[in-house]
Design an enzyme around this catalytic site. Structure first.
Site, PDB file in Angstrom:
ATOM      1  N   ASP A  58       0.820  -1.223   0.000  1.00 11.03           N
ATOM      2  CA  ASP A  58       0.000   0.000   0.000  1.00 11.03           C
ATOM      3  C   ASP A  58       0.852   1.272   0.000  1.00 11.03           C
ATOM      4  O   ASP A  58       1.630   1.513   0.927  1.00 11.03           O
ATOM      5  CB  ASP A  58      -0.898   0.031   1.230  1.00 11.03           C
ATOM      6  CG  ASP A  58      -1.693  -1.246   1.431  1.00 11.03           C
ATOM      7  OD1 ASP A  58      -1.134  -2.334   1.226  1.00 11.03           O
ATOM      8  OD2 ASP A  58      -2.863  -1.147   1.822  1.00 11.03           O
TER       9      ASP A  58
ATOM     10  N   GLU B  64      -4.318   2.030  -2.613  1.00 17.02           N
ATOM     11  CA  GLU B  64      -5.602   2.484  -2.063  1.00 17.02           C
ATOM     12  C   GLU B  64      -5.459   3.581  -1.005  1.00 17.02           C
ATOM     13  O   GLU B  64      -6.451   4.189  -0.619  1.00 17.02           O
ATOM     14  CB  GLU B  64      -6.379   1.304  -1.485  1.00 17.02           C
ATOM     15  CG  GLU B  64      -5.790   0.695  -0.247  1.00 17.02           C
ATOM     16  CD  GLU B  64      -6.876   0.308   0.762  1.00 17.02           C
ATOM     17  OE1 GLU B  64      -8.041   0.229   0.358  1.00 17.02           O
ATOM     18  OE2 GLU B  64      -6.527   0.126   1.928  1.00 17.02           O
ATOM     19  N   ASN B  65      -4.225   3.850  -0.549  1.00 20.42           N
ATOM     20  CA  ASN B  65      -3.992   4.915   0.433  1.00 20.42           C
ATOM     21  C   ASN B  65      -3.127   6.046  -0.121  1.00 20.42           C
ATOM     22  O   ASN B  65      -2.549   6.817   0.643  1.00 20.42           O
ATOM     23  CB  ASN B  65      -3.307   4.350   1.681  1.00 20.42           C
ATOM     24  CG  ASN B  65      -4.131   3.325   2.406  1.00 20.42           C
ATOM     25  OD1 ASN B  65      -3.785   2.140   2.425  1.00 20.42           O
ATOM     26  ND2 ASN B  65      -5.240   3.747   2.996  1.00 20.42           N
TER      27      ASN B  65
ATOM     28  N   HIS C 152     -10.514   1.095   0.743  1.00 22.86           N
ATOM     29  CA  HIS C 152     -10.581   2.553   0.553  1.00 22.86           C
ATOM     30  C   HIS C 152     -10.706   2.956  -0.921  1.00 22.86           C
ATOM     31  O   HIS C 152     -10.541   4.129  -1.256  1.00 22.86           O
ATOM     32  CB  HIS C 152      -9.342   3.222   1.149  1.00 22.86           C
ATOM     33  CG  HIS C 152      -9.318   3.218   2.646  1.00 22.86           C
ATOM     34  ND1 HIS C 152     -10.266   3.857   3.410  1.00 22.86           N
ATOM     35  CD2 HIS C 152      -8.451   2.642   3.522  1.00 22.86           C
ATOM     36  CE1 HIS C 152      -9.993   3.690   4.698  1.00 22.86           C
ATOM     37  NE2 HIS C 152      -8.893   2.948   4.787  1.00 22.86           N
TER      38      HIS C 152
ATOM     39  N   HIS D  32      -6.328  -8.388   0.131  1.00 23.17           N
ATOM     40  CA  HIS D  32      -6.363  -7.214   0.998  1.00 23.17           C
ATOM     41  C   HIS D  32      -7.168  -7.569   2.246  1.00 23.17           C
ATOM     42  O   HIS D  32      -8.398  -7.604   2.215  1.00 23.17           O
ATOM     43  CB  HIS D  32      -7.016  -6.055   0.235  1.00 23.17           C
ATOM     44  CG  HIS D  32      -6.733  -4.718   0.829  1.00 23.17           C
ATOM     45  ND1 HIS D  32      -5.518  -4.080   0.682  1.00 23.17           N
ATOM     46  CD2 HIS D  32      -7.508  -3.889   1.559  1.00 23.17           C
ATOM     47  CE1 HIS D  32      -5.559  -2.915   1.290  1.00 23.17           C
ATOM     48  NE2 HIS D  32      -6.759  -2.772   1.844  1.00 23.17           N
TER      49      HIS D  32
ATOM     50  N   HIS E  19       0.028  -2.871   6.367  1.00 22.97           N
ATOM     51  CA  HIS E  19       1.107  -1.879   6.231  1.00 22.97           C
ATOM     52  C   HIS E  19       2.408  -2.258   6.927  1.00 22.97           C
ATOM     53  O   HIS E  19       3.346  -1.461   6.944  1.00 22.97           O
ATOM     54  CB  HIS E  19       0.661  -0.490   6.725  1.00 22.97           C
ATOM     55  CG  HIS E  19      -0.407   0.136   5.901  1.00 22.97           C
ATOM     56  ND1 HIS E  19      -0.659   1.504   5.936  1.00 22.97           N
ATOM     57  CD2 HIS E  19      -1.288  -0.374   5.006  1.00 22.97           C
ATOM     58  CE1 HIS E  19      -1.657   1.785   5.112  1.00 22.97           C
ATOM     59  NE2 HIS E  19      -2.058   0.656   4.541  1.00 22.97           N
TER      60      HIS E  19
END
Length: 267
Positions: free
Chosen positions: A8, A39-40, A69, A154, A181
């Site tokens: 990510d 996605e972040n 997200h 995910h 993460h």
């Protein structure tokens, strides 16, 4: 055939590292295909935008995966229908904008299938990931429909990621976890030849709480004055794995954890 998967991307710090270093890292590591979960990647630390995607594609990324997200920046809903290199989890309720699986051509003209899945435990409500996986494997086959298959799972919990890894063992080149993460120290080849790591980690500033400003995050845990989470902005580390693929079987010959720059170091 070498595939680089990066975890990510978080905020400006992660985006800068991709822009500044990815093309050079691709050349130095003889990478043939790059997949990245983004996605972040937005400045806010949640979601992504058309501009971010285009910047990543210009800097060597072949496919972008996402997770819970994916819809946090609303303009992405129109873009994802037009851009087949951007995926969302396949087991989000369908029909939904975009797609969760696609087959791509590598620089060497190999067919690379990329499947984006999301866990069911402690995550945003979505369809049963094991049923979707079963349906997928009944429809598609390694070395028949694609030369290699990469699965981005995910998810929040290690056991669910482990189970999916074993479920795809022998049927995918790589199963790699994203979302938490923090890179896990369990990169290995499973019994039937699939490369696996429970979580790829993030491309972000590790002087943080999973990419977010550490002081603000601690204050939130301690119920002190704080604001909404926002990304840390120091030098990022790129975190993920490099998989050396077997051209004959479509499985993995080797997997190595990959960390470049910032606070984290390969040990």
């Amino acid at each position: 055939m070498k595939i680089l998967f990066l975890g990510d991307v978080v905020g400006l710090s992660g985006c800068r590292k991709i822009t500044n270093d990815l093309l050079d890292q691709i050349q130095k590591n003889n990478i043939d295909f790059v997949i990245i979960n983004a996605e972040n990647a937005d400045d806010t630390g949640v979601g992504l935008t058309k501009e971010i995607c285009q910047n990543f594609f210009e800097n060597g990324v072949d496919v972008i995966t996402t997770g819970n997200h994916v819809w946090d920046q609303k303009d992405i809903m129109n873009f994802i229908d037009k851009e087949n290199r951007l995926l969302r989890p396949k087991n989000l309720f369908e029909p939904a904008p975009g797609r969760g699986f696609e087959i791509y051509k590598s620089k060497k003209n190999y067919k690379v299938g990329v499947l984006n899945l999301m866990g069911n435990v402690f995550m945003k409500k979505c369809d049963d990931v094991f049923k979707i996986s079963k349906d997928f494997l009944e429809k598609y086959n390694l070395k028949k429909d694609y030369d290699f298959l990469i699965v981005d799972f995910h998810g929040e919990i290690t056991s669910e990621k482990n189970a999916i890894g074993h479920y795809f063992d022998g049927k995918a080149t790589l199963v790699i976890g994203t979302h938490t993460h923090i890179p896990t120290n369990d990169a290995r080849i499973l019994k039937n030849g699939t490369a696996y790591q429970t979580d790829a980690g993030m491309c972000g500033d590790y002087d943080s709480v999973i990419g977010m400003n550490k002081d603000n995050s601690i204050n939130r845990f301690m119920k002190k004055d704080s604001t909404k989470h926002f990304p840390a902005d120091g030098e990022a580390s790129l975190s993920g794995v490099i998989v050396n693929c077997n051209l004959e079987t479509g499985l993995a010959d080797s997997i190595d954890s990959y960390i470049f720059g910032g606070l984290l170091k390969n040990t």
